[in-house]
Enzyme design. Structure first.
Site, PDB file in Angstrom:
ATOM      1  N   TYR A 136      85.064  31.249  24.402  1.00  0.00           N
ATOM      2  CA  TYR A 136      84.108  30.874  23.362  1.00  0.00           C
ATOM      3  C   TYR A 136      83.848  32.106  22.499  1.00  0.00           C
ATOM      4  O   TYR A 136      83.182  33.041  22.918  1.00  0.00           O
ATOM      5  CB  TYR A 136      82.815  30.363  23.995  1.00  0.00           C
ATOM      6  N   LYS A 164      87.229  28.026  21.839  1.00  0.00           N
ATOM      7  CA  LYS A 164      86.315  27.396  20.901  1.00  0.00           C
ATOM      8  C   LYS A 164      85.990  28.467  19.866  1.00  0.00           C
ATOM      9  O   LYS A 164      85.298  29.440  20.153  1.00  0.00           O
ATOM     10  CB  LYS A 164      85.050  26.905  21.612  1.00  0.00           C
TER      11      LYS A 164
END
Length: 245
Positions: A136, A164
């Site tokens: 992330y 992400k």
């Protein structure tokens, strides 16, 4: 392109009762409702789910409850990343024991390690579990971006399966999609519209609808007001999602 965890992955809120305790029954109801209404999987104890304010015990109980509710109908991705490598490993191992299907691991925040430190951190977390790891990258919150070369190096780790991407660098995202190895999925986050990304081959897009009241973080500030049992304590809306095609 449809990602390995499904076509629609929703970042789920965490419900609390009026005394501020995690409402596990409410979480199961939310999870079931989301699956009944088109979600293929859920991110549990991520930012939307107030992961940074939950205790380890609360997270483990929440993961078990949602995994039980989901069954074989979808995937559960646990937010396990912290700015402490050993702690992140422990949480990821707990998520694996709870039956989660993957772990979302954020860049270590506040510490701002160099790229060599990021490589060591993410590889250590991945090496401590059999779960697929989704990185992330959200530098606006963590203070450190995962550089392009670092992402490509991490993409070579067998169980690091994607990122992400909330860095807000459109050209950088396009380069990553073009250069990442097969099987490494790139999901765009916090972008006004994901439509250009579909043409590049993005695996997904995370979108955060606007809220209308307060900051919605009851464990950090009191502006959100009293809670209703089994109801998410974040402000409207109840969830954000990233979709895959």
């Amino acid at each position: 392109m449809k990602g390995q965890f499904g076509g629609l992955i929703t970042a789920m809120v965490t419900p609390f009762d009026s005394d501020g305790r995690v409402e596990l029954g409410g979480a199961q109801k939310i999870a079931t409702w989301l699956l009944d209404n088109g979600s293929d999987g859920l991110v549990v104890s991520g930012t939307t789910g107030e992961g940074p304010t939950l205790t380890d015990r609360e997270k483990a109980a929440l993961w078990r409850a949602v995994v039980e509710a989901v069954g074989d109908r979808g995937s559960v991705i646990a937010g396990t990343g912290t700015n402490d490598t050993a702690h992140s490993i422990e949480l990821t191992q707990e998520a694996e024991k709870a039956g989660c299907h993957a772990a979302l691991v954020v860049t270590p925040y506040y510490n701002r390690p160099p790229q060599s430190g990021l490589l060591a951190h993410f590889r250590a977390v991945a090496g401590g579990t059999g779960l697929p790891i989704v990185l992330y990258d959200i530098p606006v919150r963590t203070g450190r971006k995962i550089d392009h070369a670092t992402l490509l190096a991490l993409a070579g780790t067998p169980n690091i399966v994607g990122v992400k991407d909330a860095a807000g660098d459109v050209q950088g995202t396009a380069r990553l999609v073009a250069q990442a190895p097969d099987g490494f999925e790139v999901s765009a986050a916090m972008t006004p519209t994901p439509s250009p990304g579909w043409r590049w081959g993005l695996s997904g897009s995370s979108r955060w609808p606007r809220t209308s009241r307060g900051c919605g973080w009851p464990r950090c500030c009191s502006a959100s007001g009293p809670a209703t049992p089994a109801v998410p304590r974040r402000s409207t809306p109840a969830c954000s999602a990233f979709t895959t095609r």
